[in-house]
Scaffold this active site. Structure first.
Site, short mmCIF file in Angstrom:
data_model
loop_
_atom_site.label_atom_id
_atom_site.label_comp_id
_atom_site.label_asym_id
_atom_site.label_seq_id
_atom_site.Cartn_x
_atom_site.Cartn_y
_atom_site.Cartn_z
N LEU A 123 11.71 2.11 -1.84
CA LEU A 123 11.24 1.84 -0.48
C LEU A 123 10.09 2.77 -0.12
CD1 LEU A 123 12.29 4.21 1.77
CD2 LEU A 123 14.48 3.35 0.91
N ALA A 124 9.35 2.33 0.89
CA ALA A 124 8.24 3.14 1.42
C ALA A 124 8.33 3.13 2.94
CB ALA A 124 6.90 2.58 0.96
N CYS A 133 2.61 -7.42 1.73
CA CYS A 133 3.74 -8.25 1.33
C CYS A 133 3.49 -9.74 1.57
CB CYS A 133 5.02 -7.80 2.03
SG CYS A 133 5.47 -6.09 1.66
N GLY A 190 11.02 -2.78 -2.24
CA GLY A 190 10.77 -3.56 -3.45
C GLY A 190 11.45 -2.89 -4.62
N TYR A 195 0.85 -1.20 0.00
CA TYR A 195 0.00 0.00 0.00
C TYR A 195 0.88 1.24 0.00
CZ TYR A 195 -2.64 3.92 1.86
OH TYR A 195 -3.19 5.16 2.04
#
Length: 203
Positions: free
Chosen positions: A149-150, A166, A137, A72
């Site tokens: 990345l988040a 994930c 990811g 998300y």
């Protein structure tokens, strides 16, 4: 910026970086509510609501070419897309992923949060029991990175309840805001610290 335009921008920058026209680049962005699927996804198993219901709720659903599974993105989340030639850093793909995890951990440490890596699950985790505070990811094309990345700075954590993040069913998702309360930095503040950590990535 919506996910698809940001993805197109990444591709444009990627072509210039991979050709050597320009040096490494870092894109920092905040997306509207978006659910992305990685290359290894089994989409129906990882959504907790039907796709048409999520679309009606205002979520954009995107099939991405990155690694990893369902993720998300949304307001209050800091998304970083480093576009770098891995050979210039002397890193393998796995080494690069772990370097991004370390950059996140450094950023959290700056704000007094202890982040951890898990050899069995990519991303950064905090607390006990462990909760995920950042996802990673990436895709490597022509030796150059895409995606990234988040970091959950202060998103609406209820939005994560629409998916199995994930593909991990037995752990929670958290944020810097949930851990720090009023002491939580803004996205711009966290972004500056994260960018500094990413800039120092080497083998």
């Amino acid at each position: 910026m919506a996910y698809r335009p940001a993805w197109m921008l990444q591709e444009e920058v990627h072509a210039r970086v991979s050709s050597g026209e320009i040096g490494p680049q870092l894109l920092l962005v905040e997306h509207p509510p978006t659910i992305t699927f990685g290359r290894r996804d089994s989409t129906p198993q990882l959504l907790k609501r039907p796709p048409e219901e999520l679309a009606a709720m205002g979520f954009d659903l995107v099939h991405s070419d990155r690694g990893g599974q369902t993720t998300y993105h949304g307001p209050g989340q800091l998304v970083a897309y480093p576009i770098v030639r891995l050979a210039d850093l002397g890193l393998s793909v796995s080494g690069y992923v772990h370097a991004l995890e370390r950059a996140i951990i450094e950023t959290l440490e700056h704000y007094g949060i202890e982040g951890q890596m898990d050899p069995k699950a990519i991303g950064v985790w905090v607390g006990s029991p462990q909760a995920k505070i950042a996802a990673v990811g990436v895709r490597i094309k022509q030796g150059t990175s895409l995606h990234g990345l988040a970091l959950n700075v202060k998103p609406d954590l209820r939005h994560f309840e629409t998916i199995i993040p994930c593909g991990i069913v037995d752990r929670l998702v958290t944020s810097m805001g949930q851990m720090l309360g009023d002491g939580c930095p803004t996205l711009a503040q966290a972004g500056a610290v994260l960018a500094n950590s990413i800039e120092r990535i080497r083998k």
